[in-house]
Design a protein around this motif. Structure first.
Motif, mmCIF file in Angstrom:
data_model
loop_
_atom_site.group_PDB
_atom_site.id
_atom_site.type_symbol
_atom_site.label_atom_id
_atom_site.label_comp_id
_atom_site.label_asym_id
_atom_site.label_seq_id
_atom_site.Cartn_x
_atom_site.Cartn_y
_atom_site.Cartn_z
ATOM 1 N N ARG A 147 0.829 -1.215 0.000
ATOM 2 C CA ARG A 147 0.000 0.000 0.000
ATOM 3 C C ARG A 147 0.862 1.264 0.000
ATOM 4 N N GLN A 148 1.915 1.257 0.775
ATOM 5 C CA GLN A 148 2.740 2.467 0.919
ATOM 6 C C GLN A 148 3.534 2.807 -0.338
ATOM 7 N N LEU B 252 1.369 -10.304 -3.924
ATOM 8 C CA LEU B 252 1.992 -9.422 -4.910
ATOM 9 C C LEU B 252 1.143 -9.337 -6.177
ATOM 10 N N VAL B 253 0.608 -10.442 -6.614
ATOM 11 C CA VAL B 253 -0.193 -10.465 -7.840
ATOM 12 C C VAL B 253 -1.547 -9.791 -7.634
ATOM 13 N N ASP B 254 -2.207 -10.078 -6.487
ATOM 14 C CA ASP B 254 -3.585 -9.629 -6.265
ATOM 15 C C ASP B 254 -3.716 -8.399 -5.377
ATOM 16 N N GLY B 255 -2.689 -8.084 -4.594
ATOM 17 C CA GLY B 255 -2.798 -6.987 -3.639
ATOM 18 C C GLY B 255 -3.555 -7.353 -2.387
ATOM 19 N N VAL C 2 9.983 -7.951 6.221
ATOM 20 C CA VAL C 2 9.951 -8.105 4.765
ATOM 21 C C VAL C 2 10.748 -6.975 4.129
ATOM 22 N N GLU C 3 11.656 -7.343 3.217
ATOM 23 C CA GLU C 3 12.452 -6.371 2.463
ATOM 24 C C GLU C 3 12.138 -6.560 0.978
ATOM 25 N N VAL C 4 11.788 -5.467 0.323
ATOM 26 C CA VAL C 4 11.444 -5.523 -1.097
ATOM 27 C C VAL C 4 12.436 -4.674 -1.886
ATOM 28 N N THR C 5 13.069 -5.299 -2.862
ATOM 29 C CA THR C 5 13.951 -4.563 -3.772
ATOM 30 C C THR C 5 13.171 -4.237 -5.045
ATOM 31 N N THR D 220 15.277 -0.090 -2.049
ATOM 32 C CA THR D 220 14.890 -1.177 -1.154
ATOM 33 C C THR D 220 14.025 -0.592 -0.045
ATOM 34 N N VAL D 221 12.886 -1.206 0.166
ATOM 35 C CA VAL D 221 11.983 -0.773 1.234
ATOM 36 C C VAL D 221 11.732 -1.971 2.145
ATOM 37 N N SER D 222 11.499 -1.696 3.416
ATOM 38 C CA SER D 222 11.291 -2.797 4.361
ATOM 39 C C SER D 222 10.273 -2.404 5.418
ATOM 40 N N HIS D 223 9.687 -3.432 6.030
ATOM 41 C CA HIS D 223 8.746 -3.215 7.132
ATOM 42 C C HIS D 223 8.846 -4.400 8.087
ATOM 43 N N PHE D 224 8.810 -4.087 9.379
ATOM 44 C CA PHE D 224 8.866 -5.109 10.420
ATOM 45 C C PHE D 224 7.558 -5.109 11.185
ATOM 46 N N THR D 225 6.866 -6.242 11.192
ATOM 47 C CA THR D 225 5.666 -6.410 12.004
ATOM 48 C C THR D 225 6.033 -7.253 13.212
#
Length: 453
Positions: A291-292, A333-336, A380-383, A389-394
Protein backbone atom coordinates in the motif's frame (compact mmCIF):
# COMPACT_ATOMS: atom_id res chain seq x y z
CA UNK A 1 8.78 -32.98 41.56
CA UNK A 2 8.48 -30.61 44.54
CA UNK A 3 4.98 -29.37 43.71
CA UNK A 4 2.17 -31.12 45.56
CA UNK A 5 -1.55 -31.70 44.96
CA UNK A 6 -1.50 -30.20 41.48
CA UNK A 7 -4.46 -32.38 40.49
CA UNK A 8 -6.54 -31.35 43.48
CA UNK A 9 -5.83 -27.65 43.16
CA UNK A 10 -6.72 -27.74 39.48
CA UNK A 11 -9.82 -29.89 39.96
CA UNK A 12 -11.17 -27.63 42.70
CA UNK A 13 -10.72 -24.58 40.50
CA UNK A 14 -12.42 -26.33 37.58
CA UNK A 15 -15.41 -27.28 39.75
CA UNK A 16 -15.76 -23.71 41.04
CA UNK A 17 -15.06 -21.78 37.84
CA UNK A 18 -18.57 -22.09 36.41
CA UNK A 19 -19.98 -20.23 39.42
CA UNK A 20 -17.50 -17.36 39.19
CA UNK A 21 -18.50 -14.64 36.76
CA UNK A 22 -16.03 -13.47 34.14
CA UNK A 23 -14.81 -9.87 34.28
CA UNK A 24 -16.27 -7.76 31.44
CA UNK A 25 -13.04 -7.69 29.42
CA UNK A 26 -12.54 -11.45 29.81
CA UNK A 27 -16.16 -12.11 28.83
CA UNK A 28 -15.76 -9.92 25.74
CA UNK A 29 -12.61 -11.71 24.64
CA UNK A 30 -14.27 -15.09 25.25
CA UNK A 31 -17.23 -14.07 23.08
CA UNK A 32 -14.73 -13.04 20.39
CA UNK A 33 -13.10 -16.50 20.46
CA UNK A 34 -16.44 -18.32 20.40
CA UNK A 35 -17.55 -16.32 17.37
CA UNK A 36 -14.19 -16.64 15.65
CA UNK A 37 -14.22 -20.42 16.10
CA UNK A 38 -17.84 -20.75 14.98
CA UNK A 39 -16.89 -18.88 11.82
CA UNK A 40 -13.99 -21.28 11.28
CA UNK A 41 -16.35 -24.24 11.76
CA UNK A 42 -18.89 -22.88 9.28
CA UNK A 43 -16.33 -22.02 6.61
CA UNK A 44 -14.56 -25.34 7.14
CA UNK A 45 -17.70 -27.28 6.26
CA UNK A 46 -17.07 -26.67 2.55
CA UNK A 47 -13.40 -27.66 2.57
CA UNK A 48 -12.16 -31.23 2.11
CA UNK A 49 -11.37 -31.96 5.80
CA UNK A 50 -14.80 -30.67 6.78
CA UNK A 51 -16.61 -32.61 4.08
CA UNK A 52 -14.87 -35.81 5.16
CA UNK A 53 -15.64 -35.18 8.84
CA UNK A 54 -19.31 -34.62 7.98
CA UNK A 55 -19.37 -37.85 5.96
CA UNK A 56 -17.82 -39.70 8.90
CA UNK A 57 -20.31 -38.28 11.42
CA UNK A 58 -23.26 -39.15 9.18
CA UNK A 59 -22.06 -42.74 8.90
CA UNK A 60 -21.83 -43.15 12.69
CA UNK A 61 -25.41 -42.42 13.68
CA UNK A 62 -25.65 -42.24 17.45
CA UNK A 63 -27.92 -40.69 20.06
CA UNK A 64 -29.24 -37.31 18.88
CA UNK A 65 -27.46 -35.18 21.49
CA UNK A 66 -25.69 -32.48 19.48
CA UNK A 67 -25.53 -30.99 15.98
CA UNK A 68 -22.86 -31.03 13.32
CA UNK A 69 -22.74 -27.41 12.18
CA UNK A 70 -24.18 -26.57 8.71
CA UNK A 71 -25.80 -30.03 8.42
CA UNK A 72 -28.97 -31.85 9.46
CA UNK A 73 -26.92 -34.35 11.46
CA UNK A 74 -27.79 -34.88 15.11
CA UNK A 75 -25.44 -37.36 16.72
CA UNK A 76 -23.72 -38.12 20.00
CA UNK A 77 -21.87 -35.28 21.69
CA UNK A 78 -18.64 -37.23 21.18
CA UNK A 79 -19.14 -37.53 17.41
CA UNK A 80 -20.36 -33.93 17.09
CA UNK A 81 -17.29 -32.66 18.94
CA UNK A 82 -14.99 -34.65 16.65
CA UNK A 83 -16.70 -33.45 13.46
CA UNK A 84 -17.02 -29.81 14.49
CA UNK A 85 -13.44 -29.88 15.72
CA UNK A 86 -12.23 -31.00 12.31
CA UNK A 87 -14.36 -28.32 10.65
CA UNK A 88 -12.79 -25.72 12.96
CA UNK A 89 -9.29 -26.55 11.71
CA UNK A 90 -10.21 -27.52 8.17
CA UNK A 91 -8.12 -24.52 7.20
CA UNK A 92 -6.08 -21.91 9.05
CA UNK A 93 -8.75 -19.51 10.32
CA UNK A 94 -8.81 -20.62 13.98
CA UNK A 95 -6.94 -18.83 16.75
CA UNK A 96 -3.42 -19.51 18.04
CA UNK A 97 -1.51 -18.96 21.27
CA UNK A 98 1.98 -17.68 20.32
CA UNK A 99 3.91 -18.74 23.43
CA UNK A 100 2.72 -22.36 23.71
CA UNK A 101 1.89 -22.81 19.99
CA UNK A 102 -1.50 -24.23 21.01
CA UNK A 103 -4.67 -23.83 18.94
CA UNK A 104 -7.18 -23.74 21.82
CA UNK A 105 -10.36 -22.58 20.10
CA UNK A 106 -10.61 -25.32 17.50
CA UNK A 107 -10.82 -28.04 20.18
CA UNK A 108 -12.27 -26.19 23.17
CA UNK A 109 -15.23 -24.51 21.44
CA UNK A 110 -16.47 -27.63 19.58
CA UNK A 111 -16.25 -29.65 22.80
CA UNK A 112 -18.09 -26.97 24.74
CA UNK A 113 -20.72 -26.54 22.04
CA UNK A 114 -21.43 -30.28 21.90
CA UNK A 115 -21.66 -30.63 25.67
CA UNK A 116 -23.75 -27.47 26.09
CA UNK A 117 -26.21 -28.74 23.50
CA UNK A 118 -26.32 -32.19 25.09
CA UNK A 119 -27.02 -30.72 28.53
CA UNK A 120 -29.13 -27.70 27.53
CA UNK A 121 -26.76 -25.21 29.17
CA UNK A 122 -26.92 -21.42 28.98
CA UNK A 123 -24.73 -19.05 27.05
CA UNK A 124 -23.22 -17.82 30.31
CA UNK A 125 -22.20 -21.37 31.22
CA UNK A 126 -20.78 -21.88 27.74
CA UNK A 127 -18.60 -18.77 28.12
CA UNK A 128 -17.29 -19.90 31.52
CA UNK A 129 -16.49 -23.34 30.12
CA UNK A 130 -14.66 -21.96 27.09
CA UNK A 131 -12.54 -19.62 29.23
CA UNK A 132 -11.66 -22.55 31.51
CA UNK A 133 -10.80 -24.74 28.53
CA UNK A 134 -8.34 -22.17 27.19
CA UNK A 135 -6.72 -21.93 30.62
CA UNK A 136 -6.16 -25.68 31.05
CA UNK A 137 -5.10 -26.16 27.42
CA UNK A 138 -2.31 -23.58 27.57
CA UNK A 139 -1.22 -24.25 31.14
CA UNK A 140 -0.79 -27.94 30.35
CA UNK A 141 1.73 -27.07 27.62
CA UNK A 142 3.52 -24.60 29.88
CA UNK A 143 3.82 -27.31 32.53
CA UNK A 144 5.31 -29.71 29.99
CA UNK A 145 7.46 -27.09 28.25
CA UNK A 146 6.36 -26.41 24.64
CA UNK A 147 9.89 -26.71 23.27
CA UNK A 148 10.42 -29.98 25.15
CA UNK A 149 7.21 -31.36 23.66
CA UNK A 150 8.32 -30.54 20.14
CA UNK A 151 11.83 -31.66 20.91
CA UNK A 152 10.45 -35.15 21.55
CA UNK A 153 8.72 -35.11 18.13
CA UNK A 154 5.30 -34.55 19.70
CA UNK A 155 2.76 -32.04 18.46
CA UNK A 156 2.15 -29.18 20.88
CA UNK A 157 -1.28 -28.67 19.29
CA UNK A 158 -2.43 -32.25 19.63
CA UNK A 159 -0.93 -32.66 23.09
CA UNK A 160 -2.82 -29.67 24.50
CA UNK A 161 -6.19 -30.00 22.79
CA UNK A 162 -7.49 -32.93 24.83
CA UNK A 163 -6.86 -31.13 28.13
CA UNK A 164 -8.54 -27.95 26.95
CA UNK A 165 -11.55 -29.87 25.66
CA UNK A 166 -12.01 -31.94 28.83
CA UNK A 167 -11.96 -28.81 31.00
CA UNK A 168 -14.69 -27.16 28.94
CA UNK A 169 -16.81 -30.31 28.65
CA UNK A 170 -16.44 -31.19 32.35
CA UNK A 171 -17.52 -27.70 33.36
CA UNK A 172 -20.70 -28.04 31.30
CA UNK A 173 -21.25 -31.51 32.78
CA UNK A 174 -21.24 -29.71 36.16
CA UNK A 175 -18.79 -32.16 37.68
CA UNK A 176 -17.71 -31.77 41.29
CA UNK A 177 -14.08 -32.05 42.40
CA UNK A 178 -14.19 -35.85 42.38
CA UNK A 179 -15.62 -35.90 38.88
CA UNK A 180 -13.07 -33.38 37.68
CA UNK A 181 -10.22 -35.50 39.04
CA UNK A 182 -11.50 -38.55 37.22
CA UNK A 183 -12.19 -36.65 33.99
CA UNK A 184 -8.64 -35.29 34.03
CA UNK A 185 -7.29 -38.81 34.43
CA UNK A 186 -9.30 -40.21 31.54
CA UNK A 187 -8.24 -37.23 29.42
CA UNK A 188 -4.57 -37.60 30.33
CA UNK A 189 -4.61 -41.22 29.20
CA UNK A 190 -5.83 -40.08 25.78
CA UNK A 191 -3.33 -37.25 25.23
CA UNK A 192 -1.61 -37.79 21.92
CA UNK A 193 -0.17 -36.03 18.91
CA UNK A 194 3.10 -36.36 17.00
CA UNK A 195 4.76 -33.77 14.81
CA UNK A 196 4.39 -35.88 11.68
CA UNK A 197 1.38 -33.72 10.77
CA UNK A 198 3.78 -31.45 8.89
CA UNK A 199 3.81 -34.08 6.12
CA UNK A 200 0.04 -33.97 5.64
CA UNK A 201 -0.47 -32.51 2.15
CA UNK A 202 -4.25 -31.94 2.29
CA UNK A 203 -4.92 -30.67 5.83
CA UNK A 204 -7.25 -33.63 6.50
CA UNK A 205 -5.27 -35.47 9.15
CA UNK A 206 -4.01 -32.13 10.45
CA UNK A 207 -7.61 -31.14 11.20
CA UNK A 208 -8.01 -34.31 13.21
CA UNK A 209 -4.62 -34.04 14.90
CA UNK A 210 -5.04 -30.42 15.99
CA UNK A 211 -8.65 -30.37 17.09
CA UNK A 212 -11.03 -33.18 16.15
CA UNK A 213 -9.08 -35.73 18.18
CA UNK A 214 -8.79 -33.51 21.25
CA UNK A 215 -12.44 -32.41 21.18
CA UNK A 216 -13.55 -36.04 20.93
CA UNK A 217 -11.21 -37.15 23.71
CA UNK A 218 -12.23 -34.39 26.08
CA UNK A 219 -15.97 -34.94 25.68
CA UNK A 220 -15.48 -38.69 26.06
CA UNK A 221 -13.60 -38.22 29.33
CA UNK A 222 -16.14 -35.74 30.72
CA UNK A 223 -19.12 -37.98 29.95
CA UNK A 224 -17.40 -41.01 31.45
CA UNK A 225 -16.77 -39.09 34.67
CA UNK A 226 -20.33 -37.75 34.61
CA UNK A 227 -21.61 -41.33 34.43
CA UNK A 228 -19.58 -42.28 37.49
CA UNK A 229 -16.55 -43.97 35.94
CA UNK A 230 -13.91 -44.17 38.65
CA UNK A 231 -10.30 -43.35 37.89
CA UNK A 232 -6.93 -42.21 39.17
CA UNK A 233 -7.35 -39.54 41.84
CA UNK A 234 -4.17 -37.55 41.21
CA UNK A 235 -3.00 -37.99 37.62
CA UNK A 236 -0.66 -34.96 37.78
CA UNK A 237 1.04 -36.02 41.03
CA UNK A 238 3.17 -38.85 42.36
CA UNK A 239 4.73 -41.83 40.64
CA UNK A 240 4.21 -42.24 36.88
CA UNK A 241 2.13 -39.05 36.68
CA UNK A 242 1.12 -37.46 33.38
CA UNK A 243 3.61 -34.59 33.55
CA UNK A 244 6.72 -36.71 34.03
CA UNK A 245 5.41 -39.14 31.42
CA UNK A 246 5.16 -36.41 28.78
CA UNK A 247 8.09 -34.11 29.63
CA UNK A 248 11.74 -34.55 30.48
CA UNK A 249 11.69 -31.44 32.69
CA UNK A 250 8.13 -30.62 33.76
CA UNK A 251 7.17 -27.54 35.75
CA UNK A 252 4.04 -28.70 37.61
CA UNK A 253 3.19 -25.35 39.19
CA UNK A 254 2.46 -23.95 35.72
CA UNK A 255 -0.71 -26.04 35.75
CA UNK A 256 -2.20 -23.86 38.47
CA UNK A 257 -0.24 -20.60 38.33
CA UNK A 258 -2.53 -17.61 38.08
CA UNK A 259 -5.76 -19.57 37.88
CA UNK A 260 -8.63 -17.13 38.26
CA UNK A 261 -6.49 -14.07 37.54
CA UNK A 262 -4.71 -14.82 34.25
CA UNK A 263 -7.02 -15.86 31.44
CA UNK A 264 -5.44 -17.33 28.32
CA UNK A 265 -8.60 -16.65 26.34
CA UNK A 266 -7.50 -13.01 26.34
CA UNK A 267 -4.03 -13.87 25.06
CA UNK A 268 -4.58 -15.95 21.93
CA UNK A 269 -4.21 -14.39 18.50
CA UNK A 270 -7.23 -14.14 16.22
CA UNK A 271 -6.04 -14.45 12.64
CA UNK A 272 -7.06 -11.70 10.20
CA UNK A 273 -5.77 -13.85 7.32
CA UNK A 274 -6.76 -17.47 6.60
CA UNK A 275 -3.15 -18.69 6.52
CA UNK A 276 -0.78 -20.49 8.88
CA UNK A 277 0.12 -18.38 11.87
CA UNK A 278 3.83 -17.86 11.07
CA UNK A 279 2.67 -16.17 7.82
CA UNK A 280 0.43 -13.60 9.57
CA UNK A 281 3.16 -11.08 10.46
CA UNK A 282 5.09 -11.20 7.15
CA UNK A 283 1.88 -10.97 5.16
CA UNK A 284 0.86 -7.92 7.19
CA UNK A 285 4.32 -6.42 6.63
CA UNK A 286 4.21 -7.08 2.89
CA UNK A 287 0.70 -5.65 2.44
CA UNK A 288 1.79 -2.57 4.38
CA UNK A 289 4.63 -2.07 1.88
CA UNK A 290 2.30 -2.87 -1.00
CA UNK A 291 0.00 0.00 0.00
CA UNK A 292 2.74 2.47 0.92
CA UNK A 293 4.85 2.01 -2.21
CA UNK A 294 2.31 0.95 -4.86
CA UNK A 295 4.04 -2.38 -5.37
CA UNK A 296 3.21 -4.54 -8.37
CA UNK A 297 4.54 -7.48 -10.33
CA UNK A 298 5.99 -4.93 -12.75
CA UNK A 299 8.10 -2.93 -10.29
CA UNK A 300 9.23 -5.59 -7.77
CA UNK A 301 12.56 -7.30 -8.38
CA UNK A 302 12.93 -9.34 -5.20
CA UNK A 303 11.20 -10.03 -1.87
CA UNK A 304 13.07 -11.29 1.19
CA UNK A 305 11.00 -12.57 4.10
CA UNK A 306 12.76 -13.00 7.44
CA UNK A 307 11.05 -15.04 10.13
CA UNK A 308 11.99 -16.55 13.49
CA UNK A 309 13.78 -19.80 12.77
CA UNK A 310 11.15 -22.14 14.24
CA UNK A 311 8.29 -20.48 12.38
CA UNK A 312 10.16 -20.44 9.08
CA UNK A 313 10.59 -24.22 9.21
CA UNK A 314 6.83 -24.72 9.50
CA UNK A 315 5.80 -22.68 6.44
CA UNK A 316 8.77 -23.07 4.10
CA UNK A 317 7.46 -23.95 0.61
CA UNK A 318 4.89 -26.42 1.95
CA UNK A 319 2.53 -28.47 -0.23
CA UNK A 320 -0.59 -26.83 1.25
CA UNK A 321 -1.20 -23.33 -0.14
CA UNK A 322 -2.35 -21.76 3.15
CA UNK A 323 0.84 -22.77 4.96
CA UNK A 324 3.29 -21.97 2.13
CA UNK A 325 4.84 -18.59 2.89
CA UNK A 326 6.46 -18.02 -0.51
CA UNK A 327 3.22 -18.84 -2.31
CA UNK A 328 1.05 -16.60 -0.10
CA UNK A 329 3.39 -13.62 -0.51
CA UNK A 330 3.36 -14.22 -4.28
CA UNK A 331 -0.45 -14.21 -4.33
CA UNK A 332 -0.39 -10.95 -2.35
CA UNK A 333 1.99 -9.42 -4.91
CA UNK A 334 -0.19 -10.46 -7.84
CA UNK A 335 -3.58 -9.63 -6.27
CA UNK A 336 -2.80 -6.99 -3.64
CA UNK A 337 -4.64 -9.13 -1.09
CA UNK A 338 -5.13 -12.77 -0.11
CA UNK A 339 -8.73 -13.94 -0.12
CA UNK A 340 -10.12 -16.95 1.74
CA UNK A 341 -10.66 -18.73 -1.58
CA UNK A 342 -7.20 -18.03 -2.94
CA UNK A 343 -5.43 -19.04 0.26
CA UNK A 344 -6.92 -22.53 -0.16
CA UNK A 345 -6.69 -22.86 -3.93
CA UNK A 346 -4.32 -25.48 -5.26
CA UNK A 347 -5.08 -24.11 -8.73
CA UNK A 348 -3.51 -20.77 -7.79
CA UNK A 349 -0.32 -22.68 -6.96
CA UNK A 350 -0.20 -23.62 -10.67
CA UNK A 351 -1.02 -20.12 -11.94
CA UNK A 352 1.92 -18.97 -14.13
CA UNK A 353 1.69 -15.39 -12.79
CA UNK A 354 1.81 -16.59 -9.19
CA UNK A 355 4.63 -19.02 -9.92
CA UNK A 356 6.65 -16.27 -11.58
CA UNK A 357 6.09 -13.99 -8.59
CA UNK A 358 6.97 -16.81 -6.17
CA UNK A 359 10.36 -17.19 -7.88
CA UNK A 360 11.20 -13.70 -6.57
CA UNK A 361 10.40 -14.56 -2.93
CA UNK A 362 13.14 -15.77 -0.60
CA UNK A 363 12.42 -17.00 2.93
CA UNK A 364 15.19 -16.69 5.54
CA UNK A 365 15.08 -18.38 8.93
CA UNK A 366 16.56 -15.66 11.13
CA UNK A 367 17.89 -16.60 14.57
CA UNK A 368 17.99 -12.93 15.55
CA UNK A 369 14.19 -12.84 15.40
CA UNK A 370 13.86 -15.61 18.00
CA UNK A 371 12.37 -13.32 20.63
CA UNK A 372 10.17 -14.86 23.37
CA UNK A 373 8.33 -11.52 23.67
CA UNK A 374 7.46 -11.60 19.95
CA UNK A 375 7.66 -15.25 18.88
CA UNK A 376 5.84 -14.80 15.56
CA UNK A 377 7.19 -11.55 14.10
CA UNK A 378 8.12 -10.95 10.47
CA UNK A 379 10.41 -8.64 8.50
CA UNK A 380 9.95 -8.11 4.77
CA UNK A 381 12.45 -6.37 2.46
CA UNK A 382 11.44 -5.52 -1.10
CA UNK A 383 13.95 -4.56 -3.77
CA UNK A 384 12.37 -2.50 -6.55
CA UNK A 385 13.49 -2.55 -10.15
CA UNK A 386 14.56 1.07 -9.88
CA UNK A 387 17.18 0.00 -7.29
CA UNK A 388 15.36 1.15 -4.14
CA UNK A 389 14.89 -1.18 -1.15
CA UNK A 390 11.98 -0.77 1.23
CA UNK A 391 11.29 -2.80 4.36
CA UNK A 392 8.75 -3.21 7.13
CA UNK A 393 8.87 -5.11 10.42
CA UNK A 394 5.67 -6.41 12.00
CA UNK A 395 6.52 -7.30 15.57
CA UNK A 396 2.98 -8.30 16.53
CA UNK A 397 0.48 -9.15 13.80
CA UNK A 398 -3.06 -7.76 13.99
CA UNK A 399 -5.20 -9.95 16.24
CA UNK A 400 -2.53 -10.55 18.88
CA UNK A 401 -3.00 -9.44 22.48
CA UNK A 402 -0.51 -6.64 21.80
CA UNK A 403 -2.43 -5.57 18.67
CA UNK A 404 -5.97 -6.84 19.27
CA UNK A 405 -9.00 -6.80 17.01
CA UNK A 406 -12.07 -4.97 18.28
CA UNK A 407 -15.55 -6.47 18.27
CA UNK A 408 -16.53 -5.06 14.89
CA UNK A 409 -13.36 -6.43 13.31
CA UNK A 410 -14.11 -9.89 14.71
CA UNK A 411 -17.70 -9.56 13.47
CA UNK A 412 -16.44 -8.57 10.02
CA UNK A 413 -14.19 -11.61 9.81
CA UNK A 414 -17.01 -13.90 10.96
CA UNK A 415 -19.38 -12.34 8.43
CA UNK A 416 -16.89 -12.89 5.62
CA UNK A 417 -16.48 -16.57 6.52
CA UNK A 418 -20.08 -17.47 7.41
CA UNK A 419 -22.25 -15.57 4.94
CA UNK A 420 -21.21 -17.61 1.85
CA UNK A 421 -22.23 -20.81 3.67
CA UNK A 422 -25.17 -19.83 5.90
CA UNK A 423 -26.46 -16.86 3.95
CA UNK A 424 -26.23 -13.26 5.10
CA UNK A 425 -29.34 -13.36 7.32
CA UNK A 426 -28.40 -16.45 9.31
CA UNK A 427 -24.80 -15.25 9.64
CA UNK A 428 -26.00 -11.97 11.15
CA UNK A 429 -28.22 -13.82 13.61
CA UNK A 430 -25.28 -15.93 14.79
CA UNK A 431 -23.12 -12.82 15.19
CA UNK A 432 -25.83 -10.98 17.11
CA UNK A 433 -26.51 -13.84 19.51
CA UNK A 434 -22.87 -14.63 20.21
CA UNK A 435 -22.20 -10.96 20.94
CA UNK A 436 -24.90 -11.23 23.61
CA UNK A 437 -24.22 -14.80 24.63
CA UNK A 438 -24.93 -14.19 28.32
CA UNK A 439 -28.56 -13.56 27.35
CA UNK A 440 -28.96 -16.95 25.63
CA UNK A 441 -30.91 -19.16 28.03
CA UNK A 442 -30.21 -22.40 26.17
CA UNK A 443 -27.39 -22.89 23.68
CA UNK A 444 -29.75 -25.08 21.67
CA UNK A 445 -31.31 -21.81 20.49
CA UNK A 446 -28.32 -21.40 18.17
CA UNK A 447 -29.09 -24.68 16.42
CA UNK A 448 -31.61 -23.20 13.96
CA UNK A 449 -29.04 -20.72 12.69
CA UNK A 450 -25.98 -22.99 12.65
CA UNK A 451 -27.47 -26.30 11.51
CA UNK A 452 -29.94 -27.40 8.87
CA UNK A 453 -33.31 -28.40 10.24
Amino acid sequence: MPATDITGRLARHMAQAREQGLAPDVARETRHRVLDTLAAIVSGAHLKPGEMAIQYARSQGGAAEASVVTTDIRTSAVNAALANGMLAHADETDDFEPVTKAHPGSAVVPAALAMAEREGRSGRELLAAVALGYDVCCRFLLALGPDLVRGSHRSAEGTSSTMGAVAAAASLARLDEKGMRHALSYAAQQVSGIWSWVRDAEHVEKAFDFSGMGARNGVTAAIMAQMGFSGVWDVFDGEHNALIALSSAPRPEEMVAGLGSRFFVTETAIKPFSVGYPIQAPLDAFLTLYRQHALSVDNVERIVVRLPEDGARIINDRAMPDVNCQHIIAVALVDGTVSFEDSHSYERMKDPKVRAAKARVQLIADRELMDPAAPRSGRVEVTLRDGRTVSHFTRHAPGTKENPLDTESVNAKARLLMAPVLGAGRAEEVIRRVNALEAVADVRELRRFLADK
